[in-house]
Design a protein around this motif. Sequence first.
Motif, PDB file in Angstrom:
ATOM      1  N   MET A 177       0.833  -1.183   0.000  1.00  0.00           N
ATOM      2  CA  MET A 177       0.000   0.000   0.000  1.00  0.00           C
ATOM      3  C   MET A 177       0.878   1.247   0.000  1.00  0.00           C
ATOM      4  SD  MET A 177      -2.975   0.945   2.677  1.00  0.00           S
ATOM      5  CE  MET A 177      -4.051   2.253   2.263  1.00  0.00           C
ATOM      6  N   GLN A 178       0.459   2.220  -0.805  1.00  0.00           N
ATOM      7  CA  GLN A 178       1.214   3.455  -0.922  1.00  0.00           C
ATOM      8  C   GLN A 178       0.964   4.356   0.278  1.00  0.00           C
ATOM      9  OE1 GLN A 178       0.160   5.368  -4.530  1.00  0.00           O
ATOM     10  NE2 GLN A 178       2.242   5.899  -5.031  1.00  0.00           N
ATOM     11  N   ARG A 179       2.023   4.920   0.812  1.00  0.00           N
ATOM     12  CA  ARG A 179       1.921   5.835   1.936  1.00  0.00           C
ATOM     13  C   ARG A 179       1.763   7.256   1.407  1.00  0.00           C
ATOM     14  NH1 ARG A 179       7.039   6.396   4.064  1.00  0.00           N
ATOM     15  NH2 ARG A 179       7.033   8.601   4.409  1.00  0.00           N
ATOM     16  N   ALA A 180       0.768   7.967   1.891  1.00  0.00           N
ATOM     17  CA  ALA A 180       0.559   9.341   1.462  1.00  0.00           C
ATOM     18  C   ALA A 180       1.689  10.221   1.991  1.00  0.00           C
ATOM     19  CB  ALA A 180      -0.784   9.853   1.961  1.00  0.00           C
ATOM     20  N   ILE A 181       2.190  11.059   1.130  1.00  0.00           N
ATOM     21  CA  ILE A 181       3.269  11.967   1.514  1.00  0.00           C
ATOM     22  C   ILE A 181       2.643  13.270   1.965  1.00  0.00           C
ATOM     23  CG2 ILE A 181       5.285  13.226   0.693  1.00  0.00           C
ATOM     24  CD1 ILE A 181       5.675  10.979  -1.353  1.00  0.00           C
ATOM     25  N   GLN A 182       3.043  13.719   3.128  1.00  0.00           N
ATOM     26  CA  GLN A 182       2.522  14.964   3.659  1.00  0.00           C
ATOM     27  C   GLN A 182       2.895  16.113   2.735  1.00  0.00           C
ATOM     28  OE1 GLN A 182       3.978  15.929   7.548  1.00  0.00           O
ATOM     29  NE2 GLN A 182       2.284  17.306   7.975  1.00  0.00           N
ATOM     30  N   GLY A 183       1.914  16.924   2.377  1.00  0.00           N
ATOM     31  CA  GLY A 183       2.162  18.075   1.525  1.00  0.00           C
ATOM     32  C   GLY A 183       2.032  17.805   0.039  1.00  0.00           C
ATOM     33  N   ALA A 184       1.773  16.547  -0.344  1.00  0.00           N
ATOM     34  CA  ALA A 184       1.581  16.248  -1.765  1.00  0.00           C
ATOM     35  C   ALA A 184       0.251  16.844  -2.216  1.00  0.00           C
ATOM     36  CB  ALA A 184       1.598  14.738  -2.002  1.00  0.00           C
TER      37      ALA A 184
ATOM     38  N   ASN B   8      -2.659   9.126  -6.195  1.00  0.00           N
ATOM     39  CA  ASN B   8      -3.457   8.259  -7.060  1.00  0.00           C
ATOM     40  C   ASN B   8      -2.844   8.105  -8.450  1.00  0.00           C
ATOM     41  OD1 ASN B   8      -5.362   7.988  -4.992  1.00  0.00           O
ATOM     42  ND2 ASN B   8      -6.456   9.803  -5.665  1.00  0.00           N
ATOM     43  N   LEU B   9      -1.834   8.903  -8.747  1.00  0.00           N
ATOM     44  CA  LEU B   9      -1.154   8.813 -10.034  1.00  0.00           C
ATOM     45  C   LEU B   9      -0.225   7.611 -10.054  1.00  0.00           C
ATOM     46  CD1 LEU B   9      -0.082  12.564 -10.422  1.00  0.00           C
ATOM     47  CD2 LEU B   9      -2.047  11.449 -11.493  1.00  0.00           C
ATOM     48  N   THR B  10       0.069   7.118 -11.259  1.00  0.00           N
ATOM     49  CA  THR B  10       1.077   6.065 -11.388  1.00  0.00           C
ATOM     50  C   THR B  10       2.442   6.693 -11.095  1.00  0.00           C
ATOM     51  OG1 THR B  10       1.531   6.485 -13.722  1.00  0.00           O
ATOM     52  CG2 THR B  10      -0.279   4.948 -13.216  1.00  0.00           C
ATOM     53  N   VAL B  11       3.424   5.876 -10.848  1.00  0.00           N
ATOM     54  CA  VAL B  11       4.770   6.389 -10.588  1.00  0.00           C
ATOM     55  C   VAL B  11       5.251   7.197 -11.793  1.00  0.00           C
ATOM     56  CG1 VAL B  11       7.190   5.750 -10.212  1.00  0.00           C
ATOM     57  CG2 VAL B  11       5.381   4.596  -8.937  1.00  0.00           C
ATOM     58  N   HIS B  12       4.976   6.699 -12.993  1.00  0.00           N
ATOM     59  CA  HIS B  12       5.380   7.418 -14.203  1.00  0.00           C
ATOM     60  C   HIS B  12       4.720   8.802 -14.243  1.00  0.00           C
ATOM     61  CE1 HIS B  12       6.641   8.046 -18.343  1.00  0.00           C
ATOM     62  NE2 HIS B  12       5.401   8.411 -18.624  1.00  0.00           N
ATOM     63  N   GLU B  13       3.446   8.881 -13.938  1.00  0.00           N
ATOM     64  CA  GLU B  13       2.734  10.158 -13.926  1.00  0.00           C
ATOM     65  C   GLU B  13       3.273  11.083 -12.836  1.00  0.00           C
ATOM     66  OE1 GLU B  13      -1.666   8.806 -15.571  1.00  0.00           O
ATOM     67  OE2 GLU B  13      -1.153   8.462 -13.458  1.00  0.00           O
ATOM     68  N   GLN B  14       3.605  10.513 -11.685  1.00  0.00           N
ATOM     69  CA  GLN B  14       4.179  11.322 -10.608  1.00  0.00           C
ATOM     70  C   GLN B  14       5.506  11.927 -11.037  1.00  0.00           C
ATOM     71  OE1 GLN B  14       4.348   8.635  -7.258  1.00  0.00           O
ATOM     72  NE2 GLN B  14       2.244   9.099  -6.625  1.00  0.00           N
ATOM     73  N   ILE B  15       6.328  11.132 -11.693  1.00  0.00           N
ATOM     74  CA  ILE B  15       7.624  11.625 -12.169  1.00  0.00           C
ATOM     75  C   ILE B  15       7.416  12.732 -13.188  1.00  0.00           C
ATOM     76  CG2 ILE B  15       9.689  11.009 -13.517  1.00  0.00           C
ATOM     77  CD1 ILE B  15       9.504   8.223 -12.103  1.00  0.00           C
ATOM     78  N   GLU B  16       6.484  12.543 -14.118  1.00  0.00           N
ATOM     79  CA  GLU B  16       6.202  13.587 -15.105  1.00  0.00           C
ATOM     80  C   GLU B  16       5.735  14.872 -14.416  1.00  0.00           C
ATOM     81  OE1 GLU B  16       3.391  11.819 -17.808  1.00  0.00           O
ATOM     82  OE2 GLU B  16       4.986  11.222 -19.188  1.00  0.00           O
ATOM     83  N   HIS B  17       4.908  14.729 -13.386  1.00  0.00           N
ATOM     84  CA  HIS B  17       4.404  15.881 -12.640  1.00  0.00           C
ATOM     85  C   HIS B  17       5.553  16.631 -11.968  1.00  0.00           C
ATOM     86  CE1 HIS B  17       1.367  18.224 -10.517  1.00  0.00           C
ATOM     87  NE2 HIS B  17       1.987  17.966  -9.376  1.00  0.00           N
ATOM     88  N   VAL B  18       6.430  15.892 -11.317  1.00  0.00           N
ATOM     89  CA  VAL B  18       7.571  16.505 -10.628  1.00  0.00           C
ATOM     90  C   VAL B  18       8.497  17.186 -11.640  1.00  0.00           C
ATOM     91  CG1 VAL B  18       9.636  16.008  -9.251  1.00  0.00           C
ATOM     92  CG2 VAL B  18       7.442  14.984  -8.637  1.00  0.00           C
TER      93      VAL B  18
END
Length: 80
Positions: free
Chosen positions: A1-8, A14-24
């Motif tokens: 299970m994914q842990r929510a990061i404070q301040g995200a 809810n994004l895929t890792v690939h989408e998170q990387i693109e966002h960052v």
Amino acid sequence: MQRAIQGAPPGFDNLTVHEQIEHVQALWERIAAREDDVPVPERHKAELDRRLAEVEAAPDAGRSWEQVEADLRTRLSTRR
């Protein structure tokens, strides 16, 4: 299970890792576009000055990128 990061931002987890990387990456590009607003610590400036002085004192001491790249490609080709 994914842990929510404070301040995200909402929905980020809810994004895929690939989408998170693109966002960052998109966020970083927005920050980098305002380079005059990005503070550079004095220790970084001092390190750059030190390295520049080192290069200027012995300009032939290093190797060109082409030499480094060729060596890396040779090493990688022997591992396959």
